[in-house]
Write a protein that holds these residues in place. Structure first.
Motif: not given
Length: 284
Positions: A141-166
């Motif tokens: 699974r794709l995990v984005d480690p750059q952002f804090p846990a309380d981020n406002a991103l429209p994805v789950d940084v612990l399970d980034v959808p593969r159509d959101r990160f290519l």
């Protein structure tokens, strides 16, 4: 390939003991990694946050051992508690990810870096980005480690959808098929150099991603083999990238033996701090 073992780039070396008390937990280690780096441009001018100009050179730190050594000098605790900006190292998405992968591999959790383009950082753009790919016991699974846990991103940084990160092979195929608009695939919207946009940079990221799948976690501005700074992609280079982008990850590991992909002992690197192309001898 055993992604639970360190590479020469992710190896913490003499600072391995500093990692011993960190938890063997994918989410907790992500939160620790997110607080270790201050992005050298996304956070604005680093000097406005208290960084001395001489510290800009930290963006060229290549090995986790050196990165951890600098972090340990700045603040000898590694608790996951928030650090002051100047107690972090200056770097980019690659560095958040490399440190996260180092932490995971220290606990024998299989992990690797993936280079590609994210559509969740800025609306209507696919931006150059690096995330981790972590084996959670059942799947990668794709995990984005750059952002804090309380981020406002429209994805789950612990399970980034593969159509959101290519990942780079997927991005290359999407560009070649016309699914992606090359004018919206960039390092950053305000960087207008042709090499930093569309097919030329997608081809660059493809080489970086193949290297990462072979545990060569390179700097994003490294150049070797068949890579170049050309503003367009030649027909032969495009055909070669088509061939590579069609391969499964295991086949990409095998392709890394080819001369145009294999990382040699000496590479070139175009640092964003010096803006000059320099030869770099890699650690063996």
């Amino acid at each position: 390939m055993n992604f639970a073992t360190q590479s020469r780039f992710s190896d913490p070396g003499r600072h391995g003991d500093w990692l011993d008390d960190t938890p063997a937990d994918i989410a907790a280690l992500r939160d620790i990694a997110s607080g270790l780096v201050f992005h050298h441009w996304a956070g604005g001018d680093p000097t406005a946050h208290g960084f001395e100009p001489s510290r800009l050179a930290e963006v060229d730190l290549r090995y986790a051992e050196a990165m951890l050594g600098r972090l340990r000098e700045l603040d000898p605790t590694l608790s996951g508690a928030p650090r002051r900006p100047t107690d972090r190292i200056l770097g980019c998405c690659r560095d958040f990810t490399l440190l996260y992968v180092t932490l995971l591999r220290h606990h024998r959790i299989p992990a690797r870096t993936r280079v590609g383009f994210a559509d969740y950082l800025l609306a209507d753009w696919h931006l150059d980005h690096v995330v981790a790919e972590v084996w959670d016991g059942s799947r990668w699974r794709l995990v984005d480690p750059q952002f804090p846990a309380d981020n406002a991103l429209p994805v789950d940084v612990l399970d980034v959808p593969r159509d959101r990160f290519l990942v780079a092979p997927d991005a290359w195929r999407a560009l070649r098929s016309g699914v992606l608009d090359p004018s919206r695939v960039v390092v950053a919207p305000d960087l207008v150099e042709p090499f930093l946009r569309g097919l030329p940079y997608a081809r660059h990221n493809l080489a970086l991603d193949i290297a990462a799948l072979n545990q060569h976690e390179m700097l994003l501005w490294d150049i070797w083999g068949g890579m170049n700074l050309d503003p367009t992609v030649s027909p032969s280079d495009a055909s070669r990238a088509d061939e590579l982008a069609a391969l499964a990850p295991s086949a990409l590991q095998a392709a890394f033996a080819d001369d145009d992909l294999r990382v040699p002992p000496v590479i070139q690197s175009l640092s964003p701090t010096t803006h000059t192309l320099a030869e770099v001898s890699l650690r063996s």
